[in-house]
Design an enzyme around this catalytic site. Structure first.
Site, PDB file in Angstrom:
ATOM      1  CD1 TRP A   1       8.882 127.687 -25.947  1.00  0.00           C
ATOM      2  CD2 TRP A   1       9.474 126.994 -23.947  1.00  0.00           C
ATOM      3  NE1 TRP A   1      10.392 127.966 -25.645  1.00  0.00           N
ATOM      4  CE2 TRP A   1      10.762 127.526 -24.418  1.00  0.00           C
ATOM      5  CE3 TRP A   1       9.733 126.347 -22.610  1.00  0.00           C
ATOM      6  CZ2 TRP A   1      11.964 127.520 -23.635  1.00  0.00           C
ATOM      7  CZ3 TRP A   1      10.975 126.305 -21.922  1.00  0.00           C
ATOM      8  CH2 TRP A   1      11.939 127.029 -22.418  1.00  0.00           C
TER       9      TRP A   1
ATOM     10  CG  ASP B   1      17.961 128.486 -28.506  1.00  0.00           C
ATOM     11  OD1 ASP B   1      16.777 128.845 -28.443  1.00  0.00           O
ATOM     12  OD2 ASP B   1      18.376 127.391 -28.060  1.00  0.00           O
TER      13      ASP B   1
ATOM     14  NE  ARG C   1      17.640 130.072 -23.531  1.00  0.00           N
ATOM     15  CZ  ARG C   1      17.146 129.142 -23.958  1.00  0.00           C
ATOM     16  NH1 ARG C   1      15.905 128.731 -23.748  1.00  0.00           N
ATOM     17  NH2 ARG C   1      17.936 128.218 -24.538  1.00  0.00           N
TER      18      ARG C   1
END
Lengths: 531, 531
Positions: free
Chosen positions: B238, B299, B326
């Site tokens: 994405w 995540d 991340r």
């Protein structure tokens, strides 16, 4: 690794800033504290003028964004913010309200009224601002309540019903605080409501008085309505009036008779539609009235700000009231007596050929008509409208945003149904003459146009003038504009991305003058960084 | 009466401005036309750096608003605008698109896609911008289509289905135009979709190739999934990747395996989740892959921009790929081969004690756990996230916005239902340690933090660096900030009234450098008036 000191630490002090009480004495002397903006028009006199002069003709071209505050809602901000000792209070669509650090644009608190699902509002879910008195803010709501909020927290202090919103009565105006009272009036002239002007006790919310703008059968003025026309007579009072503390008179303008564009079922002058009313602030008793457009059939609300000026008139010092009217004429009245002194067209007008010595329009009996369609100037939105004018005692000019539009009207008797449209006409802009606009500077004692600054389209925003010799205005193409107050020369402009439906204010914090304009969904704050 | 000339006449010329075709050659050489911003990260290398230097450390404190463009919609703008020869192309919430005169902020055209009523979108109805190729703009849509718009008119030229939005697949990224192809990937890792990377012919909209980011049973890598876990395996794509024209390799990052926070039903490394994929741009064939977080349960999408840098590495000139992940580690890879060269924590990390020489994380087997609740750093939103980093060849620093947040995780097996949440956990920020943030400047070859500028809260906006020695960043408190690229000293900031969820771009028109940041519901454009 080295850590930079945070530059924004000062922000966290905001919530503890001391905010002093806004007394009636301060409101009355608002002109003496130009660092604040305490009431809708800046002062009770309706000048929307500030003695601040840090932003001047010499440096306005260096105006620079200081902060933007985003409302987080779609719509057109019509709010005039208030500023008290470094804190700004503003409203948004849907009866949102905000306290904002006026230096940094950071929110201190946010409030939103829980509104009923189905509201019948003529012209958008708008709100034009709050009044402040003591440590309370007052907001008039779309569901026809008046509410008081705590200045420090935004908490609801009281909530009173002004009218029944099921009748399509809404409150969109900024209330006016006078003495211990909060004055409001309703919108709804499109729905055949009957107007009024109300005063509520600022402490308790109790109603002190109501003046009905459509006289009841037992009242004087009722004879100006034939048949049952008065029952749906309109004359709403949807704009903030002004006040003369010495005379203790409120000057409150009223809107169109209903139905707005068909007069067949309401013979007579239709008092007190399209008028300015001088009301005793303590009792609401009518001292005098002046009707600009008797038996109006063109939606010529007189809901423009009545500007109060003391001036020499034909050799004699007089208390004047100036009103640039939606019907296309600029008026000067004696505000002690209501005596008509002058009217002059300040743009394209064809519905009347002039104003007679008694102040009544001389109707044009030869209006251009084709196939039942009449071409009328100004059009239904008026030569000007509710957006604020400004008077500068420095330039001695009266600034007013104007439309140049004629409309094609067709008219027919409408049927009244409570809460529904009650207009009696269809109108469209004359397709031959493209509507434009202008900011005009009038001689306030003659109505003569001294200069004009053209707009591509009709305006929805008003004017602010300052001792810096600058007039601030906004056009419907999204430009916020600074003009030389004496000449109309453009000094600076910025595109803000949405039609401007409000009027600028100015204030000072920590020695810096700010000028603030709401536009679209945001409030923009400008200053000159190195004046 | 005198009439002032209209100052705004120049605006009407806008619509006729010549816009030349944006060829692949121009995209490839985008660094050579810094007056424009032709692709998401400015250039294919993902530097988000501009050689413009009119706005410099010496004058950034004089940055002044040039215009604001209001989208007319509620939400958080995540769009990176493009600028081509004086015209800006940007997107808003709900797949709105705009062409804007980049000098004045006036709309040239507006487009809005007619979206289905019920869309399942994880994180807001956002869009991150368009790609341009030839005279077409390409927008990926929330209902999982790819559409082409005419640059001159905004008219729809073609519209192809990428995936079935009923499965909660949405497209939010800015497409990447490479040669004659438009590259896109989907969001939906929260719903157990199976990811892919697609290439469409820019002229016809025909799909040229698809790479499945979760291997089918017959494909290599399928063995990294136990049981049926692959069927709902996630690994969406994405965020816009980068491209090396010489190697003809796309570098595309992928998101979390699904369910994002429960790994019990998907044993194994779960390729190609949380990876960067090097794909042949013509065929979509995998050249190499590198997985940052095998079998992720926190995540830790790897959907950060892969930055391409040619540098001397241990005495040898190498083509590097830099990615601040991340998961809390900054990585350097060889982008020709995918070889792991370096990883270093650039903030608070406790889920792994380090990265082994083979590039695999060394899991912390002693994570602090209490009553089945695990405290994990970074939290689920990551030490950084999708917002763009920047590399400056002048300062030789890598700028990345970071969060400093640990989360408390509880985990349980979720049940898959198509189109519904598929997460497997609840997490909340550690209430003991208040989350903060910082913009950090890293040495790109060591990952060492050279300076950091603290934020009060975790960021959502990225960084732009320029040859003026300025880094532009935005924080979640609504501040748009200019920092000295070498030292991190603050030069200037403005409060824009909404958390900043995007990254600035810069361009030049008529000899003036602009820097533009979308924030909330508006796009703000700044310049130095007298440089």
């Amino acid at each position: 690794m080295k850590k930079m000191p945070g530059v924004f630490a000062v922000f966290v002090l905001t919530a503890t800033m001391a905010v002093s009480q806004v007394t009636y004495d301060r409101l009355r002397a608002a002109a003496s504290e130009p660092q604040n903006w305490l009431t809708y028009s800046g002062t009770y006199s309706g000048w929307r003028y500030s003695t601040l002069n840090q932003i001047a003709t010499s440096n306005a071209s260096h105006l620079s964004l200081q902060w933007a505050f985003q409302v987080g809602d779609i719509g057109q901000l019509e709010s005039t913010p208030l500023v008290v000792d470094g804190v700004m209070y503003a409203t948004g669509q849907n009866n949102r309200a905000f306290a904002i650090d006026a230096r940094t644009g950071r929110a201190i608190w946010r409030y939103q009224r829980n509104l009923p699902d189905k509201l019948q509002i003529c012209c958008g879910m708008v709100n034009r601002g709050m009044a402040i008195l003591g440590n309370r803010l007052f907001m008039a709501t779309l569901d026809a309540h008046l509410i008081a909020l705590d200045t420090k927290t935004g908490n609801l202090l009281w909530d009173v019903t002004v009218a029944d919103y099921h009748q399509a009565i809404a409150l969109t105006l900024a209330p006016l605080a006078v003495k211990n009272e909060i004055i409001v009036g309703p919108a709804g002239g499109e729905y055949g409501v009957r107007g009024f002007i109300d005063a509520y006790d600022g402490e308790t919310g109790r109603r002190n008085w109501r003046f009905n703008t459509v006289p009841e059968p037992s009242d004087a003025g009722h004879e100006t309505w034939s048949g049952d026309g008065w029952k749906t007579g309109g004359a709403p009072a949807w704009l903030t009036g002004t006040y003369d503390p010495e005379l203790n008179l409120l000057y409150w303008p009223t809107g169109n008779p209903a139905p707005s564009n068909y007069g067949g079922d309401r013979g007579g002058d239709n008092l007190y539609s399209d008028s300015v009313l001088a009301l005793d602030a303590d009792t609401g008793k009518l001292a005098w009235h002046f009707q600009f457009t008797p038996h109006d059939v063109h939606d010529y609300d007189a809901t423009e700000v009545p500007v109060l000026l003391d001036a020499t008139w034909k050799g004699k010092s007089r208390k004047l009231l100036l009103l640039a009217n939606r019907n296309g004429f600029y008026y000067v009245l004696d505000r002690t007596t209501g005596e008509f002194l002058l009217a002059k067209a300040f743009g394209q007008v064809n519905w009347a050929t002039g104003i007679a010595p008694d102040g009544r329009p001389i109707l044009n009996t030869a209006l251009p008509t084709k196939d039942g369609v009449q071409r009328v100037c100004p059009g239904a939105l008026g030569l000007t409208n509710w957006y604020s004018p400004s008077y500068s005692p420095d330039s001695k000019l009266f600034y007013v945003a104007t439309s140049n539009e004629c409309d094609l009207f067709t008219s027919a008797a409408p049927k009244y149904r409570a809460g529904h449209d009650f207009l009696g006409s269809v109108y469209v802009p004359d397709p031959v003459q493209k509507p434009t606009g202008a900011l005009k500077a009038l001689d306030p004692l003659t109505g003569e146009v001294k200069w004009e600054f053209p707009y591509f389209t009709g305006p929805n925003g008003g004017a602010l003038s300052t001792a810096g010799g600058v007039v601030f205005a906004g056009d419907s193409d999204g430009n916020f504009i600074a003009l030389d107050a004496r000449t109309g020369h453009d000094l600076w402009h910025r595109q803000l991305g949405a039609a401007i439906y409000s009027t600028a204010i100015t204030f000072e914090v920590d020695g810096k003058q700010y000028v603030v304009i709401p536009a679209g969904s945001a409030i923009f704050s400008f200053a000159v960084d190195q004046p």
